[in-house]
Design a protein around this motif. Sequence first.
Motif, mmCIF file in Angstrom:
data_model
loop_
_atom_site.group_PDB
_atom_site.id
_atom_site.type_symbol
_atom_site.label_atom_id
_atom_site.label_comp_id
_atom_site.label_asym_id
_atom_site.label_seq_id
_atom_site.Cartn_x
_atom_site.Cartn_y
_atom_site.Cartn_z
ATOM 1 N N CYS A 194 0.842 -0.681 0.100
ATOM 2 C CA CYS A 194 0.369 -0.018 -0.032
ATOM 3 C C CYS A 194 1.043 1.295 -0.572
ATOM 4 C CB CYS A 194 -1.288 -0.020 0.742
ATOM 5 S SG CYS A 194 -1.500 1.253 1.488
ATOM 6 N N CYS B 168 -2.103 6.030 5.303
ATOM 7 C CA CYS B 168 -2.692 6.202 6.611
ATOM 8 C C CYS B 168 -2.238 6.525 7.540
ATOM 9 C CB CYS B 168 -3.795 5.378 6.385
ATOM 10 S SG CYS B 168 -4.519 5.249 4.592
ATOM 11 N N PHE C 142 -2.248 5.637 10.511
ATOM 12 C CA PHE C 142 -2.754 4.583 12.001
ATOM 13 C C PHE C 142 -1.915 3.447 11.791
ATOM 14 C CE2 PHE C 142 -6.224 5.182 9.328
ATOM 15 C CZ PHE C 142 -6.468 3.909 8.870
ATOM 16 N N CYS C 143 -1.358 3.128 10.115
ATOM 17 C CA CYS C 143 -1.799 2.175 10.222
ATOM 18 C C CYS C 143 0.485 1.566 9.527
ATOM 19 C CB CYS C 143 -2.633 1.979 8.176
ATOM 20 S SG CYS C 143 -2.107 0.517 7.584
ATOM 21 N N VAL D 209 1.156 -0.898 7.195
ATOM 22 C CA VAL D 209 1.026 -1.718 6.216
ATOM 23 C C VAL D 209 2.118 -1.171 5.099
ATOM 24 C CG1 VAL D 209 -0.512 -1.991 4.297
ATOM 25 C CG2 VAL D 209 -1.057 -3.317 6.607
HETATM 26 FE FE1 SF4 Z 1 -2.654 1.554 3.319
HETATM 27 FE FE2 SF4 Z 1 -3.266 0.840 5.802
HETATM 28 FE FE3 SF4 Z 1 -4.373 2.580 5.051
HETATM 29 FE FE4 SF4 Z 1 -5.270 0.356 4.063
HETATM 30 S S1 SF4 Z 1 -5.479 1.379 5.902
HETATM 31 S S2 SF4 Z 1 -5.836 2.482 2.494
HETATM 32 S S3 SF4 Z 1 -3.275 -0.396 4.019
HETATM 33 S S4 SF4 Z 1 -2.604 2.694 4.223
#
Ligand code: SF4
Length: 469
Positions: free
Chosen positions: A179, A183, A185-186, A188
């Motif tokens: 990704c 975001c 908080f994330c 990933v």
């Molecule tokens: Fe990417 Fe995490 Fe945002 Fe989903 S929540 S779009 S995985 S950064």
Amino acid sequence: MKPASDRAEFAAREASEPKKLFIKSFGCQMNVYDATRMADVLAPEGYEETAQIEQADLIVLNTCHIREKAAEKVFSELGKLRQLKEERQARGQSTRIAVAGCVAQAEGSEILRKQRAVDLVVGPQNYHRLPDLVRESVSQPVVDTEFPVEDKFDHLTAPSDEKIRERGVSAFLTVQEGCDKFCTFCVVPYTRGAEISRPAAKIVAEAEVLARAGVREITLLGQNVDAYHGMGEDGAIWSLARLLRRLAQVEGILRLRFTTSHPNDMTDDLIEAFADLPALMPFLHLPVQSGSDAILQAMNRRHSAQDYVRLIEKIRRARPDLALSSDFIVGFPGETDADFQATLDLISEVRFASSFSFKYSPRPGTPGAELPDQIDEAIKTERLYRLQELVERQRQQFNASLVGQITPVLFEKPGRHEGQVAGKSPYLQPVQVDGRVELIGRQVPVEIVRCGSNSLFGRLVDPGSEGAA
Ligand code: SF4
Ligand code: 5AD
């Protein structure tokens, strides 16, 4: 270095008896899919899956790093595994312990330092190297969390037809990973890396193998699946909509789904696919996270609450029977009572058939963790409770609304009681009917007669359909 006798014993076993593999997965559906691919790549090495962890020669913990509790669980689980390894050792049996998934990627060799019983740490991009890594780990612990240049999917082994059949009529298929959205908080983008899309021809080939072995429903997976832009069979770049249209032509595939999506990538051609592609199920998991513009902005979601509501209206115009699900985070730093109320208001306006909701958990290395105004745990707990109560009421109402309706059910397995068979509605609700197991793998119309708290109960509209092939 491990003792030479241990190495010699492992090498001997390697060559002779079949070995047992136990994989425990935490977290998302991508991990469920990865677990199947890990089992597939280890099968030619003689590893056979077992449901009994005590019997396993190789234990893989397929971990998730998305929230604090998930990583904590891994370390408490590893403590138990160390004990199991010692008990087996006392009986003269050797055990390899591997940590895979996003905790492996994020913590790398730190895991070996925290838990010495671990033999091998492997990140999600390196599962194709598992056989080599397991062999190397016999002489010393190994860590592989590189982002390799080669495509791991090219090196992963295809499952046997028998394995596919064992796994059931509904299968996952990863089409996109990683990704670029960041975001705040994330984790990933850090654990799964930059966004990549698999070429369509490889996805189609995998779908054909699945369908030939009896799979009838495929859920396309990706951390940002609606951002899919892979090389098409014609050499052009295909969108997710184009890919779905192609997969709908694969013989035997009755149902298609995809998850997880970002609102900003729900393009018009994907919305059109909901309107005119019958195989695409009228159920969409589209996380909004919050209903407050201030919080959405702080989260770097790059859309407003109103943008989301308008988007949903548009998709519902294309597919009036669409049901929705979302992820929500409560207690993001700076979330006021008014911000939280805006989330409840959005839920009331949109109406969801189900949802996943979480208390914000600061993840080291993400911008959110550095923000001032972290919210009190007690406030998060209370907000989560209120939000879940609201969505649960909506879920029950949605389930009840199906009573009296006729809906197609894809049957997956024998039911809870003798003479029953169980399947799923288009909206992922479990449905039980009186019927024979011959229905498994078929999609037939069912009249819903009653709704329980988690399942629907129905009867076959045409009982004669049971016997037909
Ligand atoms: Fe990417 Fe995490 Fe945002 Fe989903 S929540 S779009 S995985 S950064
Ligand atoms: N805290 C709480 N929830 C989170 N999620 C992702 N990161 C966090 C975090 N730090 C949730 C989001 C995402 C889902 C997969 O997990 O809602 O959509």
